[in-house]
Design a protein around this motif. Sequence first.
Motif, mmCIF file in Angstrom:
data_model
loop_
_atom_site.group_PDB
_atom_site.id
_atom_site.type_symbol
_atom_site.label_atom_id
_atom_site.label_comp_id
_atom_site.label_asym_id
_atom_site.label_seq_id
_atom_site.Cartn_x
_atom_site.Cartn_y
_atom_site.Cartn_z
ATOM 1 N N VAL A 43 0.857 -1.181 0.000
ATOM 2 C CA VAL A 43 0.000 0.000 0.000
ATOM 3 C C VAL A 43 0.895 1.233 0.000
ATOM 4 C CG1 VAL A 43 -1.690 1.325 1.317
ATOM 5 C CG2 VAL A 43 -1.893 -1.158 1.173
ATOM 6 N N PRO A 44 0.755 2.117 -0.979
ATOM 7 C CA PRO A 44 1.632 3.294 -1.054
ATOM 8 C C PRO A 44 1.497 4.198 0.167
ATOM 9 C CG PRO A 44 0.469 2.952 -3.119
ATOM 10 C CD PRO A 44 -0.169 2.034 -2.113
ATOM 11 N N ASN A 45 2.509 5.018 0.376
ATOM 12 C CA ASN A 45 2.492 5.964 1.490
ATOM 13 C C ASN A 45 1.434 7.035 1.298
ATOM 14 O OD1 ASN A 45 4.713 4.621 2.541
ATOM 15 N ND2 ASN A 45 6.168 5.973 1.523
ATOM 16 N N VAL A 46 1.061 7.295 0.054
ATOM 17 C CA VAL A 46 0.074 8.324 -0.273
ATOM 18 C C VAL A 46 -1.039 7.675 -1.082
ATOM 19 C CG1 VAL A 46 -0.329 10.366 -1.704
ATOM 20 C CG2 VAL A 46 1.656 10.287 -0.201
ATOM 21 N N CYS A 47 -2.276 7.873 -0.657
ATOM 22 C CA CYS A 47 -3.438 7.311 -1.355
ATOM 23 C C CYS A 47 -4.558 8.357 -1.407
ATOM 24 C CB CYS A 47 -3.951 6.057 -0.645
ATOM 25 S SG CYS A 47 -2.779 4.684 -0.598
ATOM 26 N N PRO A 48 -5.117 8.650 -2.605
ATOM 27 C CA PRO A 48 -4.736 8.134 -3.907
ATOM 28 C C PRO A 48 -3.255 8.377 -4.182
ATOM 29 C CG PRO A 48 -6.765 9.401 -4.061
ATOM 30 C CD PRO A 48 -6.223 9.635 -2.691
ATOM 31 N N ASN A 49 -2.681 7.509 -5.020
ATOM 32 C CA ASN A 49 -1.229 7.539 -5.214
ATOM 33 C C ASN A 49 -0.850 8.637 -6.186
ATOM 34 O OD1 ASN A 49 1.422 6.914 -5.008
ATOM 35 N ND2 ASN A 49 1.297 4.940 -6.051
ATOM 36 N N TYR A 50 -1.062 9.856 -5.716
ATOM 37 C CA TYR A 50 -0.876 11.050 -6.521
ATOM 38 C C TYR A 50 0.580 11.235 -6.928
ATOM 39 C CZ TYR A 50 -1.721 16.028 -7.619
ATOM 40 O OH TYR A 50 -1.846 17.239 -8.228
ATOM 41 N N ARG A 51 1.494 10.692 -6.102
ATOM 42 C CA ARG A 51 2.919 10.934 -6.331
ATOM 43 C C ARG A 51 3.644 9.742 -6.933
ATOM 44 N NH1 ARG A 51 6.035 13.150 -1.461
ATOM 45 N NH2 ARG A 51 6.318 10.923 -1.115
ATOM 46 N N GLY A 52 2.953 8.638 -7.202
ATOM 47 C CA GLY A 52 3.664 7.454 -7.633
ATOM 48 C C GLY A 52 4.603 6.986 -6.542
ATOM 49 N N ASP A 53 4.101 6.910 -5.296
ATOM 50 C CA ASP A 53 4.945 6.790 -4.121
ATOM 51 C C ASP A 53 5.252 5.344 -3.764
ATOM 52 O OD1 ASP A 53 6.304 8.533 -2.483
ATOM 53 O OD2 ASP A 53 4.912 8.295 -0.826
ATOM 54 N N ALA A 54 6.287 5.188 -2.945
ATOM 55 C CA ALA A 54 6.677 3.886 -2.425
ATOM 56 C C ALA A 54 5.797 3.513 -1.234
ATOM 57 C CB ALA A 54 8.150 3.912 -2.034
ATOM 58 N N SER A 55 6.126 2.384 -0.580
ATOM 59 C CA SER A 55 5.325 1.894 0.541
ATOM 60 C C SER A 55 6.213 1.659 1.742
ATOM 61 C CB SER A 55 4.626 0.584 0.154
ATOM 62 O OG SER A 55 3.940 0.040 1.262
ATOM 63 N N ASP A 56 5.870 2.301 2.853
ATOM 64 C CA ASP A 56 6.566 2.066 4.116
ATOM 65 C C ASP A 56 5.675 1.179 4.991
ATOM 66 O OD1 ASP A 56 8.824 3.074 6.095
ATOM 67 O OD2 ASP A 56 6.927 3.065 7.196
ATOM 68 N N PRO A 57 6.240 0.176 5.670
ATOM 69 C CA PRO A 57 5.404 -0.730 6.477
ATOM 70 C C PRO A 57 4.619 -0.048 7.578
ATOM 71 C CG PRO A 57 7.578 -1.674 6.109
ATOM 72 C CD PRO A 57 7.639 -0.261 5.620
ATOM 73 N N ALA A 58 5.110 1.084 8.084
ATOM 74 C CA ALA A 58 4.385 1.800 9.133
ATOM 75 C C ALA A 58 3.447 2.852 8.555
ATOM 76 C CB ALA A 58 5.367 2.466 10.092
ATOM 77 N N TRP A 59 3.415 2.985 7.258
ATOM 78 C CA TRP A 59 2.467 3.880 6.601
ATOM 79 C C TRP A 59 1.388 3.023 5.942
ATOM 80 C CZ3 TRP A 59 6.020 6.394 8.945
ATOM 81 C CH2 TRP A 59 6.087 7.782 8.951
ATOM 82 N N GLY A 60 1.744 2.382 4.824
ATOM 83 C CA GLY A 60 0.786 1.524 4.140
ATOM 84 C C GLY A 60 0.314 0.359 4.984
ATOM 85 N N GLY A 61 1.150 -0.083 5.940
ATOM 86 C CA GLY A 61 0.751 -1.173 6.821
ATOM 87 C C GLY A 61 -0.399 -0.829 7.735
ATOM 88 N N ASN A 62 -0.783 0.445 7.764
ATOM 89 C CA ASN A 62 -1.938 0.889 8.547
ATOM 90 C C ASN A 62 -3.273 0.465 7.943
ATOM 91 O OD1 ASN A 62 -2.135 2.634 10.984
ATOM 92 N ND2 ASN A 62 -0.394 3.612 10.005
ATOM 93 N N TYR A 63 -3.273 0.126 6.671
ATOM 94 C CA TYR A 63 -4.526 -0.153 5.975
ATOM 95 C C TYR A 63 -5.394 -1.188 6.693
ATOM 96 C CZ TYR A 63 -7.441 -2.092 2.164
ATOM 97 O OH TYR A 63 -8.475 -2.586 1.403
ATOM 98 N N PRO A 64 -4.870 -2.384 7.036
ATOM 99 C CA PRO A 64 -5.745 -3.337 7.750
ATOM 100 C C PRO A 64 -6.237 -2.796 9.085
ATOM 101 C CG PRO A 64 -3.801 -4.451 6.875
ATOM 102 C CD PRO A 64 -3.556 -2.982 6.733
ATOM 103 N N LEU A 65 -5.389 -2.029 9.803
ATOM 104 C CA LEU A 65 -5.801 -1.474 11.090
ATOM 105 C C LEU A 65 -6.978 -0.532 10.910
ATOM 106 C CD1 LEU A 65 -2.758 -2.372 11.474
ATOM 107 C CD2 LEU A 65 -2.611 -0.600 13.224
ATOM 108 N N LEU A 66 -6.917 0.288 9.857
ATOM 109 C CA LEU A 66 -7.979 1.259 9.614
ATOM 110 C C LEU A 66 -9.288 0.561 9.268
ATOM 111 C CD1 LEU A 66 -8.895 4.192 9.266
ATOM 112 C CD2 LEU A 66 -8.044 4.100 6.906
ATOM 113 N N VAL A 67 -9.224 -0.476 8.437
ATOM 114 C CA VAL A 67 -10.435 -1.221 8.091
ATOM 115 C C VAL A 67 -11.072 -1.802 9.350
ATOM 116 C CG1 VAL A 67 -11.338 -3.227 6.866
ATOM 117 C CG2 VAL A 67 -9.629 -1.782 5.764
ATOM 118 N N TRP A 68 -10.266 -2.443 10.187
ATOM 119 C CA TRP A 68 -10.771 -3.091 11.390
ATOM 120 C C TRP A 68 -11.358 -2.067 12.354
ATOM 121 C CZ3 TRP A 68 -12.341 -7.631 12.679
ATOM 122 C CH2 TRP A 68 -12.394 -8.041 14.014
ATOM 123 N N TYR A 69 -10.687 -0.934 12.498
ATOM 124 C CA TYR A 69 -11.157 0.116 13.397
ATOM 125 C C TYR A 69 -12.513 0.647 12.938
ATOM 126 C CZ TYR A 69 -11.087 4.398 16.186
ATOM 127 O OH TYR A 69 -11.399 5.395 17.059
#
Length: 909
Positions: free
Chosen positions: A523-549
């Motif tokens: 999961v990119p660091n920026v979503c929508p991926n306006y910058r064509g960005d990379a993925s950091d585990p503590a950034w994009g890795g938040n996605y499952p946490l956010l869904v569950w929350y």
Amino acid sequence: MKPCNLTCEYTINPLGVETPQPRLGWQLKSATRGAMQKAYRILAASTAAKLDADEGDLWDSGRVESDQFVNIPYAGTALTSGQRCWWKVCVCDDAGETIPSAVEGTWSEPAWFEMGLLSASDWQGKWIAAEAGISSPLLRREFALKGQIVRARAYVCGLGWNELYINGCRVGDNVLDPATSEYHKRAYYVTHDVTDLLAAGSNAVGVMLGNGWFSEPDWETQVCIHHETYGTPGFTRAWDGARPVLMFQLNIELADGSRVRVSSDGSWKVSPGPVTRNNFWEGEIYDARAEQSGWTAAGYDDRAWAAAQVVSGPGGRLVSQTMPPIKVTQTLRPARFTIAREGVYVYDMGQLFGGWARIRVKGPAGTKIIIRYGARLDEETGLPQSPGGPDAATDCYIMKGDAAGEEYEPRFTNHGVQYVSVEGCPQEMTIRDVDGRVVHSAIDMAGEFSCSNPVVTKIHNNVVWTLTNDLLGLPLDCLYREHWAWTDPATITGSLYPRKCMPQFWTKWLEDIRDAQRADGAVPNVCPNYRGDASDPAWGGNYPLLVWYLHQYYSDERILADHYDAMKRCVDYLTSVSQDHIVVKGQFGDHMMPGDAPGKEEFISSETPPEMVWTGYYYRAALVVAQAAEELGNAADCDRYGMLAADIAEAINDKWFDKDAGCYCSGVQTANAFALVLDIVPQGARQSVIDAIVANIAKHGGHLHAGNTGTTCLIDTLTAAGQGELLYKLLNDKTYPGWGYMVAQGATTIWESWSLSAQCGNVESMIMWATIDQFFYNDLAGIKAPSYYGPTYHPRAFTDVRIEPLMPEGLDNVRATMQTVHGRVGSEWFKWGTSRYYNIEIPAGTCGTFSLPKLDEDFQITESNRVIYKNGDFVPGVEGVLSATDEGSRIALRLGGGWYAFGMTPVKQ
């Protein structure tokens, strides 16, 4: 008991619903405390008349034995594009009562929802545009109608942004419409009811387009500014809309039963308009001399206009925008007014906000009025200062010479506004000639917090302004410099924890995240991926946490099913960049840790290893997937990801937990708070880890010494660890670093960094540290919500409320309310001598526990002056108060839904 506030997909009477089985919900009113819904019956009809006659020709649910009153799927006749469904509900609070077919006062008021265009084949229009190089084109089409108009709906997707006009009238009051998206995956269209704007005979439709995110000019220039100023890695744009484009369809029903469709195609006419430049970053140039009076009305002579070009469009599917639109939500008058030099007027709005200024000027045609914006004033020039440079955040208005005067505000830009300068006007301006226009997504901001401590109240107000400044169809990072949505932990929780009920906003952003997910699951660091960005585990890795929350927060089960596969892919990607269950590949870590003095902040903490931060998110994401699998009935995945989470926790403790010292990473705040909140601390070591945090705070003079992850975790865990008083003292301190320091420096928002040094970007109004509001609601007011990081599961949050206020020394009163999908929750307390008084609100149809701290002497508890607890015993007989339990230092009262006035007073011996 009666249903009220009926919603469909969280919205009252929505247009453009695309969910085949939209979910219905309501709230409850009851004059009786503790009343619980036992059953409901829903009727849905094709017309209002049939519904009024209790004829559910689309759906009659019959009596359904259930206490659920949110997210109930429609289960009637399949609905078609554009169809309106009328519905109502009645409920009963007695298991033996028969829900009537029609009894006065038992049914809710009628509600409706209307479907959008459900199939690609429903769209007959084509993507059209003006020739390349026209900044903000005007597009128009005339058409004739024969007969009375019964119903008309306009479906418009103008990218990047658009304004719609019919027969000379502006349609609606949305601005910066539609919301941004992954345009090659989806593009949002907005549905408008335009029935009353059409008439028999000649009609005209006009659309003005702006660049927005889609076709923003000067992109490469902004990349260079960002890279040179802040040292960030270079990045490329994820999409390139060469020019603004339009997809439009107008569906009309006439009284004779005939239907007319007006769609965008090559027959439309286009022309340059008065907006000769528009840029989200820089501003807008508006040449009023180029206005074409009457272009949106029938009969306008457009023979000189060019034919519209049919183009390929962005590539994504058209999706209805059902989240609240962006609007001008407030108009501010300047607080102060000065003259910087002759002809240059400076207005101080008294508050930093997102939006623009509206000016009133008078002068000859061709006069250029320059409007500059900034969060502060330049010490040398006295003009507004923008981080982007002297010409950034600037609008230009070229006058047409109207003798009656002219009024201007921009359309297709957005600024950080506290100071506004107006230069070039030949008239002498006054404080009444400029207004501040506050712009953000029109979220229902119901809910409040206040207290006796002015520093805490000011921090909260700054949080609210920061939140609204950054609600722009996505959780914007800041008002300038970074017009995108980071997925980092502080950004997400900083937006969620201010306790505003905004499910449509968050579910829309979840779709942005899922659309932006890479093929490898990252999961990119920026979503929508306006910058064509990379993925950091503590950034994009938040996605499952956010869904569950969000699943817990809104009692939303569908969210899990919709995102489950993408969540698994996210965790599997983290597995691919780990070794022996430790994530070894990433970009950031604990971000923006305070230094020894202002300006010494660390972009990435040197104290807590980034690998520990990355791996902590890997652990939590794996556990979330296991919990989601259990909820969805997937036993195999539950076992697989549950065992993976256990292995990750063991690996973290093996690598970073010092058994002899009883703490992580030499006792630094982030590492220990993170382990605590994740609940992975080895058995028997919890207190030593808490002690290490307390000692480290003392070592740093009673201050935080943590970045974005650590700060959020400290707020999440200190009160639960028995250190709420410490956190209260910490946030009140007016020395660097801290929220009190920001207040002492005159901040009206929350900053990006703990100081405003040039090294740290000079960014005011960023939601990174806004997560402190969690402490105000969750602890000081005591309204407990699901934990973002912790494993505790609340499957139907706020149906069983817990209120457990912290009452620190030096704080005399607190009042907070928050809106939930089930209704309003409220907590108010105040001290009076040695007595304590509380006003508690629990939504009808739910229940709750109110836990209040004991006095240091013999006491009794009353409700509305009636004794309910005395001599250590519960005294029954008060409606809604079900029990009282001694919890050691507190008394827990079990309550039904309702409003209560409690007092805890000493008993004189």
